[in-house]
Structures are given as structure tokens and as C-alpha cells.
Design an enzyme around this catalytic site. Structure first.
Site, mmCIF file in Angstrom:
data_model
loop_
_atom_site.group_PDB
_atom_site.id
_atom_site.type_symbol
_atom_site.label_atom_id
_atom_site.label_comp_id
_atom_site.label_asym_id
_atom_site.label_seq_id
_atom_site.Cartn_x
_atom_site.Cartn_y
_atom_site.Cartn_z
ATOM 1 N N SER A 75 19.356 69.601 48.732
ATOM 2 C CA SER A 75 19.921 70.901 48.347
ATOM 3 C C SER A 75 19.110 71.620 47.275
ATOM 4 O O SER A 75 19.409 72.774 46.958
ATOM 5 C CB SER A 75 21.350 70.692 47.838
ATOM 6 N N ASP A 80 20.550 69.486 37.810
ATOM 7 C CA ASP A 80 19.110 69.186 37.922
ATOM 8 C C ASP A 80 18.350 70.397 38.462
ATOM 9 O O ASP A 80 17.235 70.687 38.016
ATOM 10 C CB ASP A 80 18.898 67.975 38.833
ATOM 11 N N ASN A 133 16.883 57.293 41.096
ATOM 12 C CA ASN A 133 17.921 56.442 41.683
ATOM 13 C C ASN A 133 17.956 56.634 43.186
ATOM 14 O O ASN A 133 17.721 57.739 43.681
ATOM 15 C CB ASN A 133 19.320 56.822 41.167
ATOM 16 N N GLY A 186 18.601 60.537 41.025
ATOM 17 C CA GLY A 186 18.127 60.257 39.665
ATOM 18 C C GLY A 186 17.787 61.584 39.001
ATOM 19 O O GLY A 186 17.059 62.403 39.571
ATOM 20 N N LYS A 187 18.314 61.779 37.798
ATOM 21 C CA LYS A 187 18.174 63.100 37.178
ATOM 22 C C LYS A 187 16.711 63.464 36.915
ATOM 23 O O LYS A 187 16.324 64.626 37.063
ATOM 24 C CB LYS A 187 18.987 63.150 35.889
ATOM 25 N N THR A 223 26.026 74.689 30.609
ATOM 26 C CA THR A 223 26.271 75.184 31.965
ATOM 27 C C THR A 223 27.738 74.941 32.302
ATOM 28 O O THR A 223 28.328 73.932 31.893
ATOM 29 C CB THR A 223 25.367 74.476 32.991
ATOM 30 N N GLY A 243 29.339 75.559 35.716
ATOM 31 C CA GLY A 243 29.640 75.710 37.137
ATOM 32 C C GLY A 243 29.719 77.163 37.562
ATOM 33 O O GLY A 243 28.817 77.961 37.295
ATOM 34 N N GLY A 263 23.996 66.142 49.151
ATOM 35 C CA GLY A 263 22.867 65.345 48.656
ATOM 36 C C GLY A 263 22.121 66.098 47.577
ATOM 37 O O GLY A 263 22.084 67.335 47.573
HETATM 38 O O1 RIB Z 1 22.428 64.649 38.600
HETATM 39 C C1 RIB Z 1 22.674 63.980 39.810
HETATM 40 C C2 RIB Z 1 22.095 62.598 39.761
HETATM 41 O O2 RIB Z 1 22.785 61.844 38.788
HETATM 42 C C3 RIB Z 1 22.234 61.809 41.035
HETATM 43 O O3 RIB Z 1 21.150 62.017 41.903
HETATM 44 C C4 RIB Z 1 22.388 60.383 40.540
HETATM 45 O O4 RIB Z 1 21.357 59.554 40.910
HETATM 46 C C5 RIB Z 1 22.513 60.487 39.028
HETATM 47 O O5 RIB Z 1 21.323 60.230 38.407
#
Ligand code: RIB
Length: 293
Positions: free
Chosen positions: A282, A243, A11, A39-40, A210, A212, A278
Site C-alpha cells: 500500500s 511509515d 519484520n 517493519g517500520k 499524526t 489519522g 499490507g
Molecule cells: O508500522 C507498521 C509496521 O509495524 C508493521 O509492518 C510491523 O512489522 C510493525 O513493525
């Protein structure tokens, strides 16, 4: 050392910085706006390669500027993206609301991600140790891929939370999800360790939840749970933390670490991913993860 194969979304993320989230019907003024890769699927591939993995990615992009930017990102990161399709739809997009505490709310517009399929004649590589998927792309494509990867550890990140098709669950070895997603799947609120145990017993799969700043809980169907706590950090933006966890978990689990150490390294990666704004900027590198994990 076997490789990591990720199937999933890309994404273009638009982040709006806010003091707080709007209430229903309320209009707020943003403090600022920024665009990032997201995007994950793509985030997890980048996280895995930065953690030291050898990574291939299967995704779908539009024939547009965002799609070209994604291909440049993957080339720069050293991700093998030969199986990425160009779909007849715009590249996926996400709008992310980020509040002053670094918490987020994310809305995705799937676009090309919804058209992801395995290319005709696709054969899975033979040297895959870990396969990673999420739920921002069609479950049918993930099911077809996982079915051909019986020698790999096949991990499904249940994000965004949604029912898992029985065909997909039958070819999945492990589920990873955050505590919110786990509560949705389990249809009740509970402590993260209890949710992990309940989902492991229900699915007969290993389940990691998970949570946090609390850390993560890895439950096996036989009732054994291990946990890991993250280092203390100041949260700037939690986007991409999950991610980072998934990518690092995949990379370090190809290296012969104990489950406890692998979980600790993954939790550390997730925490480090909260320290910058972002998703992709990161995602931490191997040296930083090993230094604090
Ligand atoms: O996990 C974070 C992601 O979820 C973001 O980058 C967004 O695009 C959604 O896919």
C-alpha cells in the site's frame, strides 16, 4: 539533493483478518491470513524511495529465508542496503490483527532487530539530508548514527512509544508520532495539536503528531503550529500509514517545498497507504502523492 538514511527494523508481517478484535480470554476464527514485508524501518525506506528519495538503509536480518526476502525487496525497490548486518538471531516478525474497519493491533518479535549495531569502522555518509529512525531497534545504534550526522535533519519516529534516552534526544532534531503514542509520551489524553505543542515545549524539538483522518499537526518549540488534512479515502488497512507519512515527509523535505506543502504531501501519502491491505503493497508512489497532495 541530499539523500535519506534510514536506520531501523525489518519484520516479516503475518496478517490475520478478523471481523473484530478478540476480548481478553476469547478465541476467534480468522477470515484469512496473508504475509507481507514489514517493519517500520524497512517500510519507511520503501516509502521514501517510492516518493522519489535516494535512500540507504541500516538494518539487521537473520540468516534465513525471511532475511533473503528482505534483501530482494530492497534490491527491487532500489534501496542501498550495503550496511545491513546479518545477526545471530532470526529475522524479526510481526503478527498483525486487522479488523473489518481496517484498524490493527500489532505484536512484534524483534529477533535480529534487537541486535542492530553500527558495523565496526562504520562512517556516516557525508551527503545525508534526512536521517530517519524508529524505536523497534536499539536506541544506542540510532544515537551513534545521529551523532555523526550533524548536517542532516535527524527524525525520530517514537514508535512503538517508549521513553527516549536523553543521549538520543540530544542528537535528534524532530519527533514524529501518532496521537496514541503522543498521549503515552505526554502521560495524558488531549487534542493532537495540544499534544504536539506540549511535547515540543518539553523536548525543545519540532514535534509532528499524526491523527489519522484528522490529519497531522507540526508544532515548533516557540509555539507555532501548522496542520494538514488528508484526502478522503476508504480505509482497507491502516497498517503502514505512519511509515508512508514518514518516508514521504523525508523525501519531500529534501526538495525545497514549504513546510506546509511537505506536511500535506506526507499526510496524503499516509492516507493513500490505508487503501490497500499490507504495509508494503500500500505504500504510495510519487505520482499518486503529488496528484492528490
Ligand atoms: O508500522 C507498521 C509496521 O509495524 C508493521 O509492518 C510491523 O512489522 C510493525 O513493525
Amino acid at each position: 539533493m541530499g539523500g535519506i538514511l534510514v536506520i531501523g527494523s525489518y519484520n516479516r508481517d503475518t496478517v490475520l483478518r478478523l471481523v473484530r478484535f478478540p476480548a481478553p480470554g476469547e478465541t476467534l476464527t480468522a477470515l484469512g491470513m496473508a504475509e507481507f514485508h514489514g517493519g517500520k524501518g524497512s517500510n519507511q525506506a520503501v516509502a521514501a524511495v517510492r516518493a522519489g528519495g535516494r535512500v540507504g538503509l541500516i538494518a539487521a536480518l537473520g540468516d534465513d529465508a525471511a532475511g533473503e526476502a528482505a534483501r530482494r525487496l530492497w534490491a527491487a525497490e532500489g534501496i542501498e542496503a550495503g550496511a545491513v548486518l546479518t545477526a545471530n538471531a532470526p529475522t524479526g516478525a510481526a503478527t498483525i490483527l486487522l479488523d473489518a474497519a481496517g484498524e490493527n493491533q500489532i505484536i512484534i518479535l524483534p529477533g535480529a532487530n534487537a541486535a542492530l549495531t553500527l558495523a565496526p569502522g562504520f562512517t556516516a555518509p557525508t551527503d545525508v539530508a534526512v536521517a530517519l529512525a524508529q524505536l523497534e531497534t536499539p536506541q544506542a545504534a540510532t544515537t551513534a548514527l545521529f551523532r555523526g550526522l550533524t548536517g542532516a535533519r535527524r527524525i525520530l519516529n517514537v514508535a512503538p512509544a517508549a521513553p527516549i534516552a536523553p543521549e538520543l534526544l540530544s542528537v535528534t532534531d524532530m519527533l514524529v508520532l501518532n496521537e496514541t503514542e503522543a498521549a503515552i509520551l505526554a502521560q495524558r489524553e488531549a487534542e493532537p495539536a495540544d499534544l504536539a505543542l506540549a511535547l515540543a515545549a518539553e523536548t525543545m524539538r519540532d514535534v509532528i503528531v499524526t491523527a489519522g483522518a484528522i490529519g497531522a499537526f507540526w508544532a515548533r518549540p516557540d509555539g507555532v503550529v501548522i496542520d494538514a488534512a488528508p484526502p478522503r479515502i476508504t480505509v482497507a488497512d491502516s497498517t503502514g500509514a505512519g511509515d508512508a507519512f514518514l518516508g514521504a515527509f523525508a523525501a519531500f523535505s529534501t526538495e525545497g517545498f514549504t513546510p506546509e506543502k511537505t506536511l500535506r504531501l506526507a499526510v496524503t501519502a499516509g492516507a493513500l497507504a490505508c487503501t490497500l491491505e499490507g504495509a508494503v503493497p500500500s505504500l504510495p508512489y510519487r505520482a499518486a502523492i503529488l496528484a492528490q497532495g
